[in-house]
Design a protein around this motif. Structure first.
Motif, PDB file in Angstrom:
ATOM      1  N   PRO A  32      -6.004   5.032 -12.898  1.00  0.00           N
ATOM      2  CA  PRO A  32      -5.532   6.662 -12.532  1.00  0.00           C
ATOM      3  C   PRO A  32      -4.267   7.143 -12.556  1.00  0.00           C
ATOM      4  O   PRO A  32      -4.155   8.216 -12.481  1.00  0.00           O
ATOM      5  N   TYR A  33      -3.334   6.142 -12.678  1.00  0.00           N
ATOM      6  CA  TYR A  33      -1.784   6.437 -12.758  1.00  0.00           C
ATOM      7  C   TYR A  33      -1.246   6.463 -14.012  1.00  0.00           C
ATOM      8  O   TYR A  33      -0.073   6.675 -14.188  1.00  0.00           O
ATOM      9  N   VAL A 159       2.697   0.747  -7.791  1.00  0.00           N
ATOM     10  CA  VAL A 159       1.835   2.007  -7.493  1.00  0.00           C
ATOM     11  C   VAL A 159       1.574   2.117  -6.003  1.00  0.00           C
ATOM     12  O   VAL A 159       0.638   1.162  -5.500  1.00  0.00           O
ATOM     13  N   PRO A 160       2.104   2.824  -5.092  1.00  0.00           N
ATOM     14  CA  PRO A 160       1.591   2.875  -3.975  1.00  0.00           C
ATOM     15  C   PRO A 160      -0.173   3.169  -3.790  1.00  0.00           C
ATOM     16  O   PRO A 160      -0.542   3.638  -4.798  1.00  0.00           O
ATOM     17  N   PRO A 188       5.804   9.134 -10.123  1.00  0.00           N
ATOM     18  CA  PRO A 188       4.263   9.949  -9.927  1.00  0.00           C
ATOM     19  C   PRO A 188       4.266  11.508 -10.724  1.00  0.00           C
ATOM     20  O   PRO A 188       4.693  12.443 -10.426  1.00  0.00           O
ATOM     21  N   GLU A 189       4.140  11.198 -12.010  1.00  0.00           N
ATOM     22  CA  GLU A 189       4.122  12.719 -12.814  1.00  0.00           C
ATOM     23  C   GLU A 189       3.088  12.152 -13.800  1.00  0.00           C
ATOM     24  O   GLU A 189       3.258  11.168 -14.241  1.00  0.00           O
ATOM     25  N   GLN A 197       0.291  12.027  -8.266  1.00  0.00           N
ATOM     26  CA  GLN A 197       1.184  12.903  -8.385  1.00  0.00           C
ATOM     27  C   GLN A 197       1.943  12.984  -6.976  1.00  0.00           C
ATOM     28  O   GLN A 197       3.000  13.539  -6.981  1.00  0.00           O
ATOM     29  N   THR A 198       0.877  13.067  -6.011  1.00  0.00           N
ATOM     30  CA  THR A 198       1.639  13.135  -4.732  1.00  0.00           C
ATOM     31  C   THR A 198       2.177  12.256  -3.835  1.00  0.00           C
ATOM     32  O   THR A 198       2.541  12.559  -2.832  1.00  0.00           O
TER      33      THR A 198
END
Length: 225
Positions: A32-33, A159-160, A188-189, A197-198
């Motif tokens: 998802p990232y 990735v957090p 995060p973009e 992204q947040t």
């Protein structure tokens, strides 16, 4: 083979070399990232055909030392080993980026590459969040590289939520006895899931904790943060 794109010059993708980068279409995972998610999930023409790609690379030989094959997931394409052999025949250093889910193809590639980067994205339990039902093939690929002679790195984009302190320990157990592990900062973009992204990226202090955990399992840690 066909490709979704070619980056003519990169100083970042091959350690200590100037490289051109080829992007293969399609991927078996759905992270998802992912920053290349359009290439990975819905590749669209026009595609760069193999003959044209080789012609461009030949014309770049006085500017670049190496070619990096990335994706998407390159090892989805069964013709990949033959293409890598053509690159070697032309005198290029060759690096392959892979997620490790195609160990048979990876093994076929070993005679035609100089460096491999294999993503270990999170703990085995969380791979279902990335679209994988199990990690058996990933574990096979990890062992192939650990037992082989081709220089490699395992790498994790931190990735957090996807990668926590507990996940780092599980990753360490997966790659125990490895030569090199790279930790890469998440940017995060341009992610398919806007939630990512947040997120606030990890602080240097947390990354240092990750490093301390991983150092128990691998000989060398590279930070790309």
């Amino acid at each position: 083979m066909k490709f979704s794109g070619l980056q003519k010059t990169s100083l970042l993708d091959y350690p200590d070399k100037v490289a051109s980068v080829l992007f293969t279409p399609g991927c078996n995972l759905r992270c998802p990232y992912c920053h290349n998610w359009k290439i990975a999930t819905d590749p669209q023409p026009p595609f760069l055909q193999e003959a044209a790609a080789l012609e461009i690379l030949e014309s770049r030989k006085k500017y670049v030392d190496a070619v990096v094959i990335t994706g998407g997931e390159p090892c989805m394409h069964k013709e990949l080993p033959k293409f890598l052999a053509k690159l070697k025949e032309r005198g290029f250093f060759v690096k392959l980026d892979t997620n490790g889910f195609y160990p048979e193809v990876l093994e076929e590639c070993l005679n035609h590459v100089d460096y491999i980067a294999l993503d270990v994205k999170t703990s085995p339990e969380k791979y279902k969040q990335l679209g994988a039902q199990d990690t058996n093939n990933l574990q096979k690929s990890i062992e192939i590289l650990k037992m082989g002679k081709v220089p490699y790195e395992f790498r994790t984009t931190i990735v957090p939520e996807i990668v926590t302190l507990q996940d780092i320990d599980h990753i360490g157990k997966l790659i125990k006895g490895s030569k090199t592990h790279a930790l890469q900062q998440f940017v995060p973009e341009n992610t398919p899931d806007k939630h990512y992204q947040t997120l606030q990226i990890y602080t240097p202090e947390t990354i240092n904790e990750f490093t301390n955990i991983l150092s128990q399992y691998t000989e060398k840690i590279i930070l790309r943060t």
